[in-house]
Design an enzyme around this catalytic site. Structure first.
Site, PDB file in Angstrom:
ATOM      1  N   LYS A   1      29.051  10.125 -29.728  1.00 28.34           N
ATOM      2  CA  LYS A   1      29.919  11.309 -29.746  1.00 28.34           C
ATOM      3  C   LYS A   1      31.182  11.065 -30.558  1.00 28.34           C
ATOM      4  O   LYS A   1      31.496  11.812 -31.468  1.00 28.34           O
ATOM      5  CB  LYS A   1      30.303  11.687 -28.323  1.00 28.34           C
TER       6      LYS A   1
ATOM      7  N   ASP B   1      31.741   7.422 -16.985  1.00 27.95           N
ATOM      8  CA  ASP B   1      31.137   7.706 -18.278  1.00 27.95           C
ATOM      9  C   ASP B   1      32.224   8.259 -19.192  1.00 27.95           C
ATOM     10  O   ASP B   1      32.649   9.390 -19.029  1.00 27.95           O
ATOM     11  CB  ASP B   1      30.007   8.716 -18.075  1.00 27.95           C
TER      12      ASP B   1
ATOM     13  N   TYR C   1      26.210  16.464 -16.527  1.00 26.57           N
ATOM     14  CA  TYR C   1      25.305  16.436 -17.692  1.00 26.57           C
ATOM     15  C   TYR C   1      23.856  16.441 -17.229  1.00 26.57           C
ATOM     16  O   TYR C   1      23.452  15.575 -16.450  1.00 26.57           O
ATOM     17  CB  TYR C   1      25.645  15.177 -18.499  1.00 26.57           C
TER      18      TYR C   1
ATOM     19  N   ILE D   1      32.202   8.572 -22.570  1.00 23.71           N
ATOM     20  CA  ILE D   1      31.648   8.649 -23.913  1.00 23.71           C
ATOM     21  C   ILE D   1      32.385   9.648 -24.811  1.00 23.71           C
ATOM     22  O   ILE D   1      32.289   9.580 -26.023  1.00 23.71           O
ATOM     23  CB  ILE D   1      30.142   8.945 -23.825  1.00 23.71           C
TER      24      ILE D   1
END
Lengths: 509, 545
Positions: free
Chosen positions: A346, A308, A223, A310
């Site tokens: 998200k 991560d 990302y 998410i």
């Protein structure tokens, strides 16, 4: 009789012992000094969150001092900002941010502005906003603001609250997380620290796990925001570990090991690995075995794992998502080195609420994160609202189900369009995006050509997709297309626009 | 007569190589007389075989190793702390040093499996070590055992938290009437609050905030919304500013006594040092340019680069406001030294005294001076009784600072539902005007009452004009005139008197015996209870002495 020594004249003449040893030494010393200066001078100019800002500051000292001598009152040059601010304030150069800015100026709207740029660069989910909307209009009245002055009255909203999050929200968050991940994994509310978004959550973890000048391994493509989140203020360095399309972009332990040793050779201390699972931008999930071997690797090197997760609830395939929490929970791994980042932006499609969290098994990390949460607390109003939202089990279950179905729908449509165009993509079962291989459309197999294509997509086709180079992907030609900002009617438009560019690209040959 | 190995290498004659070492002691003396004897270091080697190359290489190498040794020796402790560009490195280095060594040795012992506990960064360790300041200890104690007139009358009364509960009813009233509609808006569109928004705050809220700020300063200044960055609380605002203005290891001058939270806000993440500039009770704790000047030069001598001054106006904890002249001379001072001025004006709307509050924005507006070096920190926590909403404001006229702060706001952005709510609340002019007026009245009343109570007990306060606190001189009650005596009294007040106050030493006050009493968390009925408790403690103090 004639002795061959350097500086014989001096030696035999008068200086003797002293000169004979001093002069070569002095010469050597000056050489060293010279080399050192040459070596150092470019440093201060480099983006200077540098661990040695002292050197760069010193360079400026004489100037300001001399100036203040000249004019002891008034009109001294402009007020200087810090070096770190200067490097942060520079305009965006990464195509990721360039694209986002362009869309802001000229956004697409099916009805009002059909010639605008279509946003495929922002991983935002707009497919289920109607569900949230419905819930809000039904429940807002009795969720937050009540006139009865009870526990949830004004005192619970306006007065000081713990900056690491209300206990009620932590409990609600823990139950939401276990719903998202799978029923068997239970999360402990006392191991949660709430922050204003996942961005500060990652930053706080970096602060806690690494010192300035340390490094964290990050498998690529990753990302693009990590470059800001993790390095700007913490001074931590990210070491990209390249993954290949042949491995489906799944990180290999060999590559990690190599990167670790290279960093060590450079004198860098590696303090952790950051993985995103489900992966952003690729959209696939790490298999259980990979997670095990990652943990083994982390233990062997005595480093941390930041996971991560998410996108954990945004899966749309048949594959099952495995959380790091599950791996750590089922066996007696040393949990101390595993830290999970989560957020509601998200999976609950409410990025505007800015709610993220750290879930860690490490007492020290938790204690210091709680203290650092003072810099990014969530408004009590938002927290109270979320408590009632997350505890509405019926709604949450329905939401998660519907969300997965709708993502699947758009994904299938999008992918079918790509197939028609003859463009390949990486098969993934999660996330709000599709990792598309457009290497067939680029003129030469290089980053330059990739950016050319990005430019074409943005300016001719009017779609903003994130090029792989912004994600540090080592193979050119990959693009991340986020499809969840689109409605079903928009998908054919996007495919049509890609087709136009594809034709232009192919025709000159 | 001692001979070093170095001298022993001197040879009287190249031929007698093997016996040379033994004979040197006698032969060396004669060497000076003859012209043939050349005195060079390592003559043996030189005259033997090596010649030019060895003769120059060996002294050089020796010299190099010496240098290397010296360097190691000198920078040994300094090199270990990679994190700390600051000169607060001393204790940091201990931590890193210890942790680093341990980890590497362990990794050698067991290259696979059970590599010992994963260690955290030295900054995390530093953050955990701090926090023993009585300010934070007291706050924690109150959390465990809070006073409630009915439910827990023996609990600890909170006088250590600068929070205003006097006007909560007004806020509540408004929220009940307008809250839900405000959040979702009339058209009830969810994308107004749920989707991605600019991280540095909605423009509508910036406009509403600037309007409220000029109301709080009685319309003497107008603020420009485009120069505003919104953050999650003024804590984050101050931290962001210190990131933008100073590098790690630089310093800010902060007149004491200052708000105890600064030590965390400024040092923890941004690694900036605070240099306290002591103010005296004889000046009513007004800051003097001389003291600032002295502190500036002392820092310079120590090699610390000072990048700015942080002032609180109205002062927290003293409660005084800075006069126009002081502000002028401060601006002159920062211009002369080419540094920045950060003004924490978070209590701007909570003045209750007769003296007029002057915002530095007004000075900068009127005077033609360099506006780019003045930055204002504001927030809605104090002036609007909305601590829980966590909304802070950076107002700066420096383009670079605003640009950098906007980008840094990704780490501390305000939740959109909260922003929507605040937009309607702040745009409701009738509500805000009424609120500011009533709030001032109630603060004033409470202040007068509290001050009178203290006076009856023989405790004097500095004359304050703003904020939620009295700055009281209790040096008459401490056993010894030093910090220890002060902390003893604080402890007694907390454990015997069951009231939590902030001792001056937590605010880095140089004179012992001063305490901050925040009165705005109390209701009127609580004041006599507080006074009674103070009286109890003061009697035990006096009886013993």
């Amino acid at each position: 009789m004639r002795l061959i020594v350097p500086l014989q004249g001096v030696v035999q003449g008068r200086g003797g012992l002293l000169m004979g040893s001093l002069i070569p030494c002095a010469l050597f010393y000056f050489l060293q000094l010279y080399l050192k200066k040459r070596h150092r001078s470019p440093k201060p100019r480099s983006p200077s969150v540098s661990p040695s800002p002292s050197s760069s500051n010193l360079a400026e000292l004489p100037r300001s001092a001399s100036r203040s001598n000249l004019s002891s009152r008034g009109s001294i040059g402009p007020a200087r900002t810090s070096n770190r601010a200067t490097s942060i304030a520079k305009p965006n150069t990464s195509p990721y941010y360039v694209g986002l800015d362009r869309v802001l100026e000229d956004p697409y709207d099916r009805v009002h502005y059909p010639d605008g740029i279509i946003q495929l660069g922002l991983s935002e989910n707009r497919l289920c906003l109607d569900l949230i909307d419905e819930w809000m209009s039904e429940n807002l009245n009795n969720s937050v603001i009540r006139g009865d002055g009870g526990d949830l009255g004004i005192a619970g909203l306006a007065t000081y609250q713990p900056s690491d999050g209300l206990v009620e929200l932590k409990v609600a968050m823990a139950s939401f997380m276990s719903k998202v991940v799978s029923k068997e994994v239970s999360f402990n509310p006392s191991q949660i620290v709430i922050t204003s978004g996942a961005t500060p959550a990652i930053e706080i973890l970096c602060f806690c796990l690494a010192d300035q000048g340390n490094a964290i391994l990050v498998p690529t493509p990753y990302y693009p925001g990590f470059d800001r989140d993790m390095t700007w203020r913490t001074g931590v360095e990210l070491i990209p570990v390249h993954c290949r399309s042949t491995d489906n972009f799944i990180p290999s332990i060999t590559a990690l090991d190599q990167a670790f040793n290279q960093a060590k050779k450079r004198g860098l201390r590696v303090r952790g690995i950051l993985i995103s699972n489900p992966s952003n931008p690729v959209g696939n999930m790490l298999p259980r075995e990979t997670l095990y071997s990652l943990l083994d690797f982390a233990r062997e090197k005595n480093i941390h794992i930041l996971s991560d997760e998410i996108f954990a609830g945004s899966t749309h395939g048949n594959e099952e998502f495995v959380s790091m929490a599950e791996i750590v929970g089922e066996e007696e791994f040393d949990k101390d080195r595993v830290h999970i980042i989560y957020g509601l932006s998200k999976d609950l499609s409410i990025p505007g609420f800015r709610v993220g969290c750290i879930y860690s098994f490490n007492e020290t990390v938790l204690a210091s994160s709680k203290r650092m949460a003072r810099f990014s607390p969530v408004s009590a109003l938002t927290q109270r609202l979320l408590v009632s939202l997350l505890l509405d089990t019926r709604f949450i279950t329905k939401y998660l189900e519907t969300n997965r179905r709708r993502i699947r729908q758009v994904y299938d449509l999008f992918v079918a369009g790509l197939k028609e165009l003859g463009v390949k993509w990486t098969e993934g079962g999660a996330g709000l995006f599709c990792w598309v291989d457009m290497s067939g459309l680029i003129r030469s197999y290089s980053e330059k050509a990739e950016l050319e294509l990005f430019d074409r997509l943005l300016n001719i086709a009017k779609i903003n997709a994130t090029p792989g180079s912004a994600c540090h992907c080592i193979e050119p030609g990959w693009f991340r297309c986020c499809f969840t900002t689109l409605s079903l009617e928009d998908v054919p438009v996007v495919i049509e626009r890609i087709r136009r560019v594809a034709e232009i690209c192919k025709s000159p040959r | 007569m001692t001979r070093t190995p170095f001298f022993r290498a001197r040879l009287p004659d190249p031929d007698e190589d093997s016996r040379a070492a033994v004979t040197t002691s006698s032969g060396a003396g004669g060497g000076w007389g003859t012209a043939m004897r050349v005195i060079v270091p390592l003559q043996g080697v030189v005259q033997g075989r090596g010649g030019l190359v060895l003769g120059s290489l060996i002294p050089c190498a020796l010299c190099y190793f010496l240098q290397l040794y010296l360097k190691r020796h000198r920078s040994g402790p300094a090199r270990t702390p990679p994190p700390s560009p600051s000169s607060s490195a001393d204790h940091l280095s201990e931590v890193t040093g210890a942790v680093l060594q341990r980890s590497s040795s362990r990794a050698h012992l067991s290259p696979r499996g059970s590599g010992g506990p994963a260690h955290v960064s030295s900054r995390a360790a530093l953050i955990l070590r701090g926090g023993d300041s009585p300010y934070f200890v007291g706050l924690k104690r109150v959390e465990e055992d809070p006073y409630d007139a009915v439910a827990n009358p023996n609990g600890i009364i909170q006088l250590g938290l600068a929070e205003n509960k006097l006007c909560l009813d007004l806020v509540c009233e408004w929220l009940v009437a307008n809250g839900n509609k405000a959040m979702l808006g009339d058209e009830a569109s969810i994308s107004r609050i749920a989707t991605y928004k600019p991280l540095d705050g909605l423009m509508e809220l910036k406009m509403a905030v600037t309007d409220f700020m000029s109301q709080a300063t009685e319309r003497s200044v107008s603020f420009d919304p485009s120069q505003i960055v919104l953050t999650t609380g003024s804590t984050a605002a101050i931290e962001t500013l210190s990131f933008c203005i100073a590098d790690g290891g630089n310093a800010f001058l902060v007149p004491t006594p200052y708000y105890p939270g600064f030590d965390r806000d400024i040092k923890w993440q941004s690694g900036v040092e605070i240099i306290p500039v002591p103010c005296r009770s004889s000046d009513n704790f007004a800051l003097s340019i001389n003291a600032l000047d002295r502190a500036f030069y002392q820092a310079k001598k120590r090699g610390v680069k000072v990048r700015g001054i942080i002032i609180s106006n109205p002062s927290n904890p003293v409660g005084t406001v800075l006069s126009r002249e002081t502000l002028y001379s401060l601006i002159d001072f920062v211009t002369e030294k080419n540094i920045h001025l950060i003004c924490n004006e978070i209590f701007a709307g909570s003045t209750q005294g007769a003296e007029e509050f002057v915002s530095v924005a007004e000075i900068v507006d009127s005077e033609d001076c360099d506006r780019t070096r003045v930055h204002i920190v504001y927030g809605l926590s104090k002036d609007l009784c909305l601590t829980g909403f966590n909304v802070g404001v950076i107002y700066s006229l420096n383009e670079n600072v605003v640009a950098a702060a906007k980008k840094l706001s990704r780490f501390s952005s305000v939740s959109t539902p909260t922003q929507r709510l605040l937009i309607s609340m702040l745009s409701d002019a009738r509500f805000t005007q009424n609120f500011i007026r009533v709030n001032r009245e109630r603060l004033r009343k409470m202040y007068v009452e509290f001050l009178a109570g203290l006076k009856k007990l023989g405790i004097e306060c500095t004359k304050g004009n703003g904020g939620f606190s009295c700055w009281a001189d209790m040096s008459g009650l401490i056993r010894s005139y030093n910090e220890k005596g002060e902390i003893e009294l604080w402890d007694k007040l907390l454990n015997m008197g069951k009231i939590n106050v902030t001792p001056g030493s937590s605010c880095q006050c140089i004179e012992p015996g001063w305490f901050r009493f925040c009165f705005a968390t109390l209701s009127e009925n609580d004041v006599p209870v507080v006074m009674e408790r103070i009286r109890n403690v003061s009697e035990t103090c006096k009886s013993r002495s």
